[in-house]
Design a protein around this motif. Structure first.
Motif, PDB file in Angstrom:
ATOM      1  N   GLY A  34     -25.276  49.013   3.074  1.00 60.70           N
ATOM      2  CA  GLY A  34     -26.455  49.679   2.546  1.00 60.70           C
ATOM      3  C   GLY A  34     -27.044  50.609   3.591  1.00 60.70           C
ATOM      4  N   VAL A  35     -27.595  51.739   3.125  1.00 56.64           N
ATOM      5  CA  VAL A  35     -28.234  52.710   4.007  1.00 56.64           C
ATOM      6  C   VAL A  35     -29.548  53.120   3.353  1.00 56.64           C
ATOM      7  CG1 VAL A  35     -28.033  54.977   5.101  1.00 56.64           C
ATOM      8  CG2 VAL A  35     -25.990  53.577   4.770  1.00 56.64           C
ATOM      9  N   ARG A  36     -30.635  53.102   4.144  1.00 53.35           N
ATOM     10  CA  ARG A  36     -31.938  53.503   3.598  1.00 53.35           C
ATOM     11  C   ARG A  36     -32.742  54.250   4.649  1.00 53.35           C
ATOM     12  NH1 ARG A  36     -35.327  47.771   3.363  1.00 53.35           N
ATOM     13  NH2 ARG A  36     -35.602  47.589   5.623  1.00 53.35           N
ATOM     14  N   ASP A  37     -33.801  54.910   4.193  1.00 48.96           N
ATOM     15  CA  ASP A  37     -34.725  55.647   5.053  1.00 48.96           C
ATOM     16  C   ASP A  37     -35.684  54.649   5.695  1.00 48.96           C
ATOM     17  OD1 ASP A  37     -36.690  57.268   6.182  1.00 48.96           O
ATOM     18  OD2 ASP A  37     -36.912  58.522   4.416  1.00 48.96           O
ATOM     19  N   SER A  38     -35.763  54.639   7.009  1.00 52.48           N
ATOM     20  CA  SER A  38     -36.635  53.671   7.689  1.00 52.48           C
ATOM     21  C   SER A  38     -38.111  53.904   7.395  1.00 52.48           C
ATOM     22  CB  SER A  38     -36.397  53.706   9.203  1.00 52.48           C
ATOM     23  OG  SER A  38     -36.786  54.964   9.739  1.00 52.48           O
ATOM     24  N   LYS A  39     -38.475  55.126   7.001  1.00 51.85           N
ATOM     25  CA  LYS A  39     -39.877  55.417   6.681  1.00 51.85           C
ATOM     26  C   LYS A  39     -40.268  54.907   5.301  1.00 51.85           C
ATOM     27  CE  LYS A  39     -39.529  59.875   7.253  1.00 51.85           C
ATOM     28  NZ  LYS A  39     -38.071  59.907   7.403  1.00 51.85           N
ATOM     29  N   ASN A  40     -39.282  54.568   4.473  1.00 48.23           N
ATOM     30  CA  ASN A  40     -39.552  54.131   3.106  1.00 48.23           C
ATOM     31  C   ASN A  40     -38.681  52.922   2.767  1.00 48.23           C
ATOM     32  OD1 ASN A  40     -40.382  54.003   0.458  1.00 48.23           O
ATOM     33  ND2 ASN A  40     -39.252  55.805  -0.202  1.00 48.23           N
ATOM     34  N   PRO A  41     -38.904  51.780   3.419  1.00 50.06           N
ATOM     35  CA  PRO A  41     -38.029  50.628   3.213  1.00 50.06           C
ATOM     36  C   PRO A  41     -38.047  50.068   1.792  1.00 50.06           C
ATOM     37  CG  PRO A  41     -39.888  50.041   4.600  1.00 50.06           C
ATOM     38  CD  PRO A  41     -39.935  51.526   4.418  1.00 50.06           C
ATOM     39  N   ALA A  42     -39.097  50.338   1.036  1.00 48.05           N
ATOM     40  CA  ALA A  42     -39.156  49.858  -0.349  1.00 48.05           C
ATOM     41  C   ALA A  42     -38.527  50.861  -1.310  1.00 48.05           C
ATOM     42  CB  ALA A  42     -40.607  49.594  -0.748  1.00 48.05           C
ATOM     43  N   GLY A  43     -38.135  52.012  -0.794  1.00 51.11           N
ATOM     44  CA  GLY A  43     -37.552  53.055  -1.626  1.00 51.11           C
ATOM     45  C   GLY A  43     -36.085  52.794  -1.923  1.00 51.11           C
ATOM     46  N   PRO A  44     -35.410  53.787  -2.447  1.00 48.64           N
ATOM     47  CA  PRO A  44     -34.000  53.620  -2.828  1.00 48.64           C
ATOM     48  C   PRO A  44     -33.092  53.480  -1.611  1.00 48.64           C
ATOM     49  CG  PRO A  44     -34.676  55.904  -3.054  1.00 48.64           C
ATOM     50  CD  PRO A  44     -35.914  55.126  -2.716  1.00 48.64           C
ATOM     51  N   ALA A  45     -31.960  52.874  -1.842  1.00 50.29           N
ATOM     52  CA  ALA A  45     -30.939  52.724  -0.805  1.00 50.29           C
ATOM     53  C   ALA A  45     -29.598  53.148  -1.387  1.00 50.29           C
ATOM     54  CB  ALA A  45     -30.868  51.280  -0.321  1.00 50.29           C
ATOM     55  N   LEU A  46     -28.758  53.677  -0.548  1.00 54.69           N
ATOM     56  CA  LEU A  46     -27.381  53.986  -0.925  1.00 54.69           C
ATOM     57  C   LEU A  46     -26.511  52.794  -0.548  1.00 54.69           C
ATOM     58  CD1 LEU A  46     -27.178  57.590   0.551  1.00 54.69           C
ATOM     59  CD2 LEU A  46     -27.548  56.957  -1.841  1.00 54.69           C
ATOM     60  N   VAL A  47     -25.516  52.496  -1.365  1.00 58.86           N
ATOM     61  CA  VAL A  47     -24.587  51.407  -1.062  1.00 58.86           C
ATOM     62  C   VAL A  47     -23.174  51.970  -1.098  1.00 58.86           C
ATOM     63  CG1 VAL A  47     -23.723  49.155  -1.766  1.00 58.86           C
ATOM     64  CG2 VAL A  47     -26.156  49.670  -2.011  1.00 58.86           C
ATOM     65  N   PHE A  48     -22.455  51.750  -0.015  1.00 57.16           N
ATOM     66  CA  PHE A  48     -21.096  52.257   0.137  1.00 57.16           C
ATOM     67  C   PHE A  48     -20.110  51.100   0.214  1.00 57.16           C
ATOM     68  CE2 PHE A  48     -23.935  55.353   2.052  1.00 57.16           C
ATOM     69  CZ  PHE A  48     -23.518  56.530   1.457  1.00 57.16           C
ATOM     70  N   GLY A  49     -18.916  51.330  -0.286  1.00 66.08           N
ATOM     71  CA  GLY A  49     -17.844  50.371  -0.112  1.00 66.08           C
ATOM     72  C   GLY A  49     -17.360  50.404   1.329  1.00 66.08           C
ATOM     73  N   ALA A  50     -16.607  49.388   1.722  1.00 68.26           N
ATOM     74  CA  ALA A  50     -16.133  49.298   3.108  1.00 68.26           C
ATOM     75  C   ALA A  50     -15.286  50.506   3.498  1.00 68.26           C
ATOM     76  CB  ALA A  50     -15.339  48.010   3.299  1.00 68.26           C
ATOM     77  N   GLY A  51     -14.395  50.957   2.626  1.00 65.98           N
ATOM     78  CA  GLY A  51     -13.545  52.106   2.933  1.00 65.98           C
ATOM     79  C   GLY A  51     -14.342  53.382   3.088  1.00 65.98           C
ATOM     80  N   GLU A  52     -15.342  53.563   2.236  1.00 67.64           N
ATOM     81  CA  GLU A  52     -16.202  54.744   2.331  1.00 67.64           C
ATOM     82  C   GLU A  52     -16.969  54.753   3.645  1.00 67.64           C
ATOM     83  OE1 GLU A  52     -17.391  55.335  -2.329  1.00 67.64           O
ATOM     84  OE2 GLU A  52     -18.253  53.655  -1.231  1.00 67.64           O
ATOM     85  N   TRP A  53     -17.507  53.601   4.024  1.00 72.76           N
ATOM     86  CA  TRP A  53     -18.265  53.490   5.265  1.00 72.76           C
ATOM     87  C   TRP A  53     -17.359  53.747   6.467  1.00 72.76           C
ATOM     88  CZ3 TRP A  53     -22.968  53.983   6.769  1.00 72.76           C
ATOM     89  CH2 TRP A  53     -23.344  53.576   8.039  1.00 72.76           C
ATOM     90  N   ASP A  54     -16.166  53.158   6.459  1.00 69.49           N
ATOM     91  CA  ASP A  54     -15.224  53.360   7.562  1.00 69.49           C
ATOM     92  C   ASP A  54     -14.872  54.833   7.719  1.00 69.49           C
ATOM     93  OD1 ASP A  54     -15.233  50.640   8.072  1.00 69.49           O
ATOM     94  OD2 ASP A  54     -13.311  50.270   7.071  1.00 69.49           O
ATOM     95  N   ALA A  55     -14.669  55.534   6.592  1.00 66.61           N
ATOM     96  CA  ALA A  55     -14.351  56.959   6.650  1.00 66.61           C
ATOM     97  C   ALA A  55     -15.524  57.751   7.215  1.00 66.61           C
ATOM     98  CB  ALA A  55     -13.988  57.474   5.260  1.00 66.61           C
ATOM     99  N   PHE A  56     -16.743  57.440   6.794  1.00 63.79           N
ATOM    100  CA  PHE A  56     -17.928  58.120   7.306  1.00 63.79           C
ATOM    101  C   PHE A  56     -18.050  57.935   8.814  1.00 63.79           C
ATOM    102  CE2 PHE A  56     -22.338  57.654   8.709  1.00 63.79           C
ATOM    103  CZ  PHE A  56     -22.773  58.964   8.532  1.00 63.79           C
ATOM    104  N   VAL A  57     -17.924  56.694   9.279  1.00 70.99           N
ATOM    105  CA  VAL A  57     -18.052  56.403  10.713  1.00 70.99           C
ATOM    106  C   VAL A  57     -16.960  57.131  11.501  1.00 70.99           C
ATOM    107  CG1 VAL A  57     -17.928  54.566  12.455  1.00 70.99           C
ATOM    108  CG2 VAL A  57     -19.269  54.228  10.380  1.00 70.99           C
ATOM    109  N   ALA A  58     -15.743  57.165  10.980  1.00 70.52           N
ATOM    110  CA  ALA A  58     -14.655  57.856  11.673  1.00 70.52           C
ATOM    111  C   ALA A  58     -14.943  59.347  11.794  1.00 70.52           C
ATOM    112  CB  ALA A  58     -13.333  57.634  10.932  1.00 70.52           C
ATOM    113  N   TYR A  59     -15.415  59.975  10.711  1.00 69.74           N
ATOM    114  CA  TYR A  59     -15.731  61.403  10.768  1.00 69.74           C
ATOM    115  C   TYR A  59     -16.907  61.670  11.698  1.00 69.74           C
ATOM    116  CZ  TYR A  59     -12.512  62.947   7.151  1.00 69.74           C
ATOM    117  OH  TYR A  59     -11.384  63.267   6.453  1.00 69.74           O
ATOM    118  N   ALA A  60     -17.934  60.822  11.639  1.00 69.39           N
ATOM    119  CA  ALA A  60     -19.102  61.013  12.511  1.00 69.39           C
ATOM    120  C   ALA A  60     -18.707  60.836  13.975  1.00 69.39           C
ATOM    121  CB  ALA A  60     -20.202  60.036  12.130  1.00 69.39           C
TER     122      ALA A  60
END
Length: 69
Positions: A34-60
């Motif tokens: 899960g990923v969310r904005d720290s300024k709005n913890p009660a707001g919406p969050a994005l949820v990524f699968g493990a493969g999606e997250w791994d790809a994001f971290v690798a590109y970053a």
């Protein structure tokens, strides 16, 4: 699909500054992330699968998201 985030343990990077411009991440059941904005913890969050997250971290990590100029 709905993901229950009520018991998620959210954290910010140790490199985060105190100016509030941060995102928080939570490692969830079934390998989701899960990923969310720290300024709005009660707001919406994005949820990524493990493969999606791994790809994001690798590109970053490779600097693929760095802006020119």
């Amino acid at each position: 699909m709905t993901v229950d985030l009520s018991t998620a343990h959210w954290f910010k990077s140790s490199r985060s500054e105190s100016n509030g411009q941060c995102v928080e991440v939570a490692f969830l059941d079934r390998g989701e992330v899960g990923v969310r904005d720290s300024k709005n913890p009660a707001g919406p969050a994005l949820v990524f699968g493990a493969g999606e997250w791994d790809a994001f971290v690798a590109y970053a990590s490779a600097g693929s998201f760095n802006r020119a100029g």
